[in-house]
Design a protein around this motif. Structure first.
Motif, PDB file in Angstrom:
ATOM      1  N   GLN A  48      28.790  30.252  40.354  1.00 46.57           N
ATOM      2  CA  GLN A  48      29.435  31.563  40.246  1.00 46.57           C
ATOM      3  C   GLN A  48      30.956  31.442  40.283  1.00 46.57           C
ATOM      4  O   GLN A  48      31.646  32.133  39.526  1.00 46.57           O
ATOM      5  CB  GLN A  48      28.942  32.494  41.361  1.00 46.57           C
ATOM      6  N   LEU A  49      31.469  30.568  41.139  1.00 43.37           N
ATOM      7  CA  LEU A  49      32.922  30.389  41.185  1.00 43.37           C
ATOM      8  C   LEU A  49      33.438  29.808  39.875  1.00 43.37           C
ATOM      9  O   LEU A  49      34.458  30.261  39.351  1.00 43.37           O
ATOM     10  CB  LEU A  49      33.341  29.500  42.361  1.00 43.37           C
ATOM     11  N   ILE A  55      36.209  33.398  33.621  1.00 39.88           N
ATOM     12  CA  ILE A  55      36.488  34.777  33.210  1.00 39.88           C
ATOM     13  C   ILE A  55      37.914  35.183  33.573  1.00 39.88           C
ATOM     14  O   ILE A  55      38.634  35.761  32.755  1.00 39.88           O
ATOM     15  CB  ILE A  55      35.476  35.745  33.873  1.00 39.88           C
ATOM     16  N   GLN A  56      38.332  34.879  34.811  1.00 33.64           N
ATOM     17  CA  GLN A  56      39.603  35.402  35.324  1.00 33.64           C
ATOM     18  C   GLN A  56      40.784  34.468  35.138  1.00 33.64           C
ATOM     19  O   GLN A  56      41.915  34.925  35.053  1.00 33.64           O
ATOM     20  CB  GLN A  56      39.456  35.746  36.810  1.00 33.64           C
ATOM     21  N   ARG A  57      40.527  33.182  35.152  1.00 37.39           N
ATOM     22  CA  ARG A  57      41.609  32.199  35.009  1.00 37.39           C
ATOM     23  C   ARG A  57      41.224  31.139  33.988  1.00 37.39           C
ATOM     24  O   ARG A  57      41.059  29.973  34.322  1.00 37.39           O
ATOM     25  CB  ARG A  57      41.913  31.542  36.365  1.00 37.39           C
ATOM     26  N   PRO A  58      41.072  31.546  32.720  1.00 36.00           N
ATOM     27  CA  PRO A  58      40.643  30.576  31.706  1.00 36.00           C
ATOM     28  C   PRO A  58      41.615  29.404  31.558  1.00 36.00           C
ATOM     29  O   PRO A  58      41.194  28.297  31.234  1.00 36.00           O
ATOM     30  CB  PRO A  58      40.555  31.409  30.420  1.00 36.00           C
ATOM     31  N   LEU A 174      25.519  40.027  38.216  1.00 36.84           N
ATOM     32  CA  LEU A 174      25.308  39.524  36.854  1.00 36.84           C
ATOM     33  C   LEU A 174      25.344  37.992  36.812  1.00 36.84           C
ATOM     34  O   LEU A 174      24.536  37.369  36.122  1.00 36.84           O
ATOM     35  CB  LEU A 174      26.357  40.105  35.897  1.00 36.84           C
ATOM     36  N   LEU A 175      26.267  37.405  37.550  1.00 34.61           N
ATOM     37  CA  LEU A 175      26.350  35.942  37.594  1.00 34.61           C
ATOM     38  C   LEU A 175      25.135  35.344  38.295  1.00 34.61           C
ATOM     39  O   LEU A 175      24.658  34.270  37.919  1.00 34.61           O
ATOM     40  CB  LEU A 175      27.649  35.493  38.257  1.00 34.61           C
TER      41      LEU A 175
END
Length: 191
Positions: A48-49, A55-58, A174-175
């Motif tokens: 999940q991390l 998602i947040q820090r591609p 969702l994850l």
């Protein structure tokens, strides 16, 4: 597990109360799967991390991928100790960030640990992308025990930014669903 129990004892200063609180914590927050042989909960949390970072820090995830690094390299200790592994001494100033994280964990469950992890990565991520390849593992090692979080100004920044870090219960659900689908259908065993 022992680090969590040790830190609880430091806070509560009573063996019986520490044992009762630890047992209640493990039951209420379903932490037993974190410490079993196959570490199923740890694998899921690391997955999940990884996905949250994707998602947040591609930019950071691309860096990790290029270096062959999974979030599990440094985040396993965060999840297994609820960030209590950052304590070096019994210094009161060092307890403040762990207390912040634990207060959040008691209220928001694993979402708090994800937020603390993302916060940690945002702070150190700036340094990480600037270092040379041979220094990368030193920075990764620092991530597993991020003692720099003990600085009072970092604890204040964490407190002010905690609610703004975009990790929601819905996103985690969702994850979780994605992880379970992948493990059931594609034999995914680790992130």
């Amino acid at each position: 597990m022992s680090i969590i129990a040790e830190y609880l004892f430091i806070l509560l200063r009573d063996e019986s109360l520490t044992f009762s609180f630890f047992k209640a914590m493990v039951n209420k927050y379903e932490m037993a799967q974190l410490f079993t042989n196959d570490l199923p909960l740890l694998k899921e949390l690391c997955y999940q991390l990884d996905r949250l970072l994707h998602i947040q820090r591609p930019d950071l995830m691309a860096y990790f991928r290029n270096e062959g690094i999974s979030a599990s390299f440094f985040s396993s200790a965060w999840f297994m100790t609820l960030f209590a592994n950052i304590l070096k001494d019994n210094d009161e100033s060092e307890k403040s960030i762990v207390l912040e994280v634990w207060d959040a964990f008691l209220l928001y469950r694993w979402k708090a640990i994800f937020k603390a992890g993302i916060f940690t990565l945002e702070i150190i991520g700036k340094r990480l992308v600037e270092v040379k390849l041979d220094q990368t593992m030193l920075v990764i090692k620092e991530l597993s025990k991020p003692f720099f979080l003990n600085q009072p100004e970092i604890a204040l920044e964490f407190r002010s930014r905690f609610k703004k870090i975009p990790v929601t219960n819905e996103k985690l659900r969702l994850l979780d669903k994605e992880y379970r689908y992948l493990t059931e259908n594609y034999c995914l065993v680790q992130p």
